[in-house]
Motif scaffolding. Structure first.
Motif, PDB file in Angstrom:
ATOM      1  N   ASP A   7       1.290  -0.975   0.190  1.00 19.07           N
ATOM      2  CA  ASP A   7      -0.010   0.135  -0.007  1.00 19.07           C
ATOM      3  C   ASP A   7       0.794   1.422  -0.020  1.00 19.07           C
ATOM      4  OD1 ASP A   7      -1.938   2.531  -0.026  1.00 19.07           O
ATOM      5  OD2 ASP A   7      -2.610   1.025   2.168  1.00 19.07           O
ATOM      6  N   HIS A   8       0.531   1.781  -0.852  1.00 18.44           N
ATOM      7  CA  HIS A   8       2.067   2.884  -0.988  1.00 18.44           C
ATOM      8  C   HIS A   8       1.342   4.723  -0.468  1.00 18.44           C
ATOM      9  CE1 HIS A   8       4.780   0.329  -3.353  1.00 18.44           C
ATOM     10  NE2 HIS A   8       4.073   0.391  -3.895  1.00 18.44           N
ATOM     11  N   ARG A   9       0.052   3.962  -0.427  1.00 13.09           N
ATOM     12  CA  ARG A   9      -1.066   6.000   0.061  1.00 13.09           C
ATOM     13  C   ARG A   9       0.005   6.055   1.691  1.00 13.09           C
ATOM     14  NH1 ARG A   9      -6.709   3.676   1.623  1.00 13.09           N
ATOM     15  NH2 ARG A   9      -5.407   1.875   1.622  1.00 13.09           N
ATOM     16  N   PRO A  10       0.384   7.932   1.830  1.00 14.37           N
ATOM     17  CA  PRO A  10       1.053   7.738   3.454  1.00 14.37           C
ATOM     18  C   PRO A  10      -0.039   7.117   4.142  1.00 14.37           C
ATOM     19  CG  PRO A  10      -0.221   9.499   2.185  1.00 14.37           C
ATOM     20  CD  PRO A  10      -0.022   8.167   1.451  1.00 14.37           C
ATOM     21  N   ARG A  11       0.316   7.361   5.305  1.00 10.19           N
ATOM     22  CA  ARG A  11      -0.484   6.361   6.665  1.00 10.19           C
ATOM     23  C   ARG A  11       0.542   7.580   7.712  1.00 10.19           C
ATOM     24  NH1 ARG A  11       2.027   1.450   5.444  1.00 10.19           N
ATOM     25  NH2 ARG A  11       0.618   0.531   4.180  1.00 10.19           N
ATOM     26  N   THR A  20       7.233  13.298   0.913  1.00 17.00           N
ATOM     27  CA  THR A  20       7.255  12.305  -0.309  1.00 17.00           C
ATOM     28  C   THR A  20       8.273  12.028  -0.180  1.00 17.00           C
ATOM     29  OG1 THR A  20       5.207  13.969  -0.599  1.00 17.00           O
ATOM     30  CG2 THR A  20       6.141  12.973  -2.641  1.00 17.00           C
ATOM     31  N   LEU A  21       9.536  10.727  -0.726  1.00 14.41           N
ATOM     32  CA  LEU A  21      10.423  10.158  -1.410  1.00 14.41           C
ATOM     33  C   LEU A  21      10.268  10.804  -3.247  1.00 14.41           C
ATOM     34  CD1 LEU A  21      12.732   9.135  -1.218  1.00 14.41           C
ATOM     35  CD2 LEU A  21      12.038   6.703  -1.664  1.00 14.41           C
ATOM     36  N   ARG A  65       6.530   8.702   0.942  1.00  8.63           N
ATOM     37  CA  ARG A  65       5.356   8.059   0.125  1.00  8.63           C
ATOM     38  C   ARG A  65       6.283   8.270  -0.695  1.00  8.63           C
ATOM     39  NH1 ARG A  65       3.026  11.060  -2.696  1.00  8.63           N
ATOM     40  NH2 ARG A  65       2.020  13.154  -1.668  1.00  8.63           N
ATOM     41  N   ASN A  66       6.063   7.361  -2.116  1.00  9.64           N
ATOM     42  CA  ASN A  66       6.596   7.445  -3.244  1.00  9.64           C
ATOM     43  C   ASN A  66       6.394   8.629  -3.644  1.00  9.64           C
ATOM     44  OD1 ASN A  66       8.628   5.084  -2.673  1.00  9.64           O
ATOM     45  ND2 ASN A  66       7.960   3.577  -3.172  1.00  9.64           N
ATOM     46  N   GLY A  67       7.874   9.178  -4.912  1.00  9.95           N
ATOM     47  CA  GLY A  67       6.971  10.243  -5.326  1.00  9.95           C
ATOM     48  C   GLY A  67       6.895   9.537  -7.184  1.00  9.95           C
TER      49      GLY A  67
END
Length: 76
Positions: A7-11, A20-21, A65-67
């Protein structure tokens, strides 16, 4: 066999700031005191505000989270 779903959503766990990476790899950093410093293995994490950055530094922790660029590199 079990598969792990990612799951790539920020938590936001326990109020940790989320960054954000933006990029990963070799990076050169310019500082007023030391000039240019090269880091062969680095991650660039950006925050939505200076306050979020300060919270991450103060707590020595953040979630990220991944950019878009990182997502593109991951799927090449």
């Amino acid at each position: 066999m079990r598969q792990k779903m990612t799951d790539h959503r920020p938590r936001r766990l326990s109020g940790q700031p989320t960054g954000t990476l933006q990029d990963a790899g070799e990076v050169a950093v310019l500082t007023p005191n030391q000039g240019e410093t090269h880091h062969r293995f680095a991650m660039v994490v950006a925050f939505d505000s200076e306050a979020e950055l300060r919270r991450a530094l103060k707590g020595h922790a953040c979630r990220y989270r991944n950019g878009q660029r990182v997502e593109e590199l991951t799927h090449e």
